[in-house]
Design an enzyme around this catalytic site. Sequence first.
Site, PDB file in Angstrom:
ATOM      1  N   GLU A  73       0.825  -1.188   0.082  1.00 43.64           N
ATOM      2  CA  GLU A  73      -0.029  -0.061   0.080  1.00 43.64           C
ATOM      3  C   GLU A  73       0.782   1.233   0.176  1.00 43.64           C
ATOM      4  OE1 GLU A  73      -2.961  -0.893  -0.596  1.00 43.64           O
ATOM      5  OE2 GLU A  73      -3.905  -1.773   1.121  1.00 43.64           O
ATOM      6  N   HIS A  92      -2.622   3.038   8.655  1.00 44.20           N
ATOM      7  CA  HIS A  92      -3.652   2.381   7.926  1.00 44.20           C
ATOM      8  C   HIS A  92      -3.850   1.271   8.938  1.00 44.20           C
ATOM      9  CE1 HIS A  92      -6.254  -0.026   5.460  1.00 44.20           C
ATOM     10  NE2 HIS A  92      -5.456  -0.889   5.076  1.00 44.20           N
ATOM     11  N   HIS A  94      -7.303  -1.971   9.991  1.00 47.82           N
ATOM     12  CA  HIS A  94      -8.419  -2.550   9.581  1.00 47.82           C
ATOM     13  C   HIS A  94      -9.478  -2.728  10.874  1.00 47.82           C
ATOM     14  CE1 HIS A  94      -6.468  -4.979   5.979  1.00 47.82           C
ATOM     15  NE2 HIS A  94      -6.309  -3.656   6.015  1.00 47.82           N
ATOM     16  N   TYR A 119     -12.288  15.195  21.170  1.00 50.38           N
ATOM     17  CA  TYR A 119     -11.130  14.715  20.882  1.00 50.38           C
ATOM     18  C   TYR A 119     -11.148  13.742  19.358  1.00 50.38           C
ATOM     19  CZ  TYR A 119      -7.974  15.830  24.316  1.00 50.38           C
ATOM     20  OH  TYR A 119      -7.086  16.639  25.144  1.00 50.38           O
ATOM     21  N   HIS A 160     -12.950  -1.844   4.010  1.00 54.90           N
ATOM     22  CA  HIS A 160     -11.638  -1.895   4.210  1.00 54.90           C
ATOM     23  C   HIS A 160     -10.749  -1.632   5.590  1.00 54.90           C
ATOM     24  CE1 HIS A 160      -7.244  -1.972   1.977  1.00 54.90           C
ATOM     25  NE2 HIS A 160      -7.194  -2.304   3.269  1.00 54.90           N
TER      26      HIS A 160
HETATM   27  P1  13P Z   1       0.978  -4.987   3.660  1.00 54.25           P
HETATM   28  O1  13P Z   1       1.145  -6.171   4.494  1.00 54.25           O
HETATM   29  O2  13P Z   1       1.268  -5.083   2.427  1.00 54.25           O
HETATM   30  O3  13P Z   1       1.175  -3.735   4.470  1.00 54.25           O
HETATM   31  O4  13P Z   1      -0.922  -4.989   3.481  1.00 54.25           O
HETATM   32  C1  13P Z   1      -1.448  -5.148   4.854  1.00 54.25           C
HETATM   33  C2  13P Z   1      -2.856  -4.214   4.494  1.00 54.25           C
HETATM   34  O5  13P Z   1      -3.490  -3.820   5.459  1.00 54.25           O
HETATM   35  C3  13P Z   1      -3.465  -4.238   3.216  1.00 54.25           C
HETATM   36  O6  13P Z   1      -4.545  -3.332   2.970  1.00 54.25           O
END
Ligand code: 13P
Length: 210
Positions: A73, A92, A94, A119, A160
Amino acid sequence: MNETQSRDLMVELAASLFARGFAVGSAGNISMRVDDGFLITPTNSSLGRLDPARIAKLDHAFHHVSGDPPSKEVFMHRAFYVTRADAGAIVHLHSTLATAVACLPDVNTDNPIPPLTPYFVMRVGRRLPVIPYFRPGDPAMEPAIKAAAPDARAVLLANHGPVVSGKTLLDAVYAAEELEEAAKLYLTLRGSAPRVLTPAQVNELLETFG
Ligand code: 13P
């Protein structure tokens, strides 16, 4: 902060996010600016067990120069760095509840989470655009993020997860944590009619805390 300290801080904060369940498996990636380029977590690495010496190093043109192969990414992080001069780090995740909001079809895609707490506004800002779904690693995501990032410190990738920028790595991590908490509050209160901060209260926070 020198590069060794930056690497150590990335390992420490990534492990903290992992230990508290903000990341599972090998999900998520983190990057930060350093003097001669960027550090970014290796692809398929777990945020829970990074090795500081193996963190990938990119030059100013985002070319891989050392360490393990970088996250797939990179372009997602690059979209923020080239658009926002104030971005010193990107997180980033999830994380479950922010991702849950990113799966709801009926949210306001300009700003799916209302300003429930100070906050959230102080850390994440006024807007949180939802970017349409792309598969992880699809470079087509980059122009979509670039279009949104000038007006937003963070975005939600549909189905995502969140991508959050900050002036420093600590700022980006704090913002990602506040975003997850705001998503939890929003989902808890969904269906009721909570009091939200007024536009004047939001303005006061952003004028006072930036
Ligand atoms: P990577 O392991 O390539 O960083 O990807 C993990 C991820 O969170 C994909 O969205």
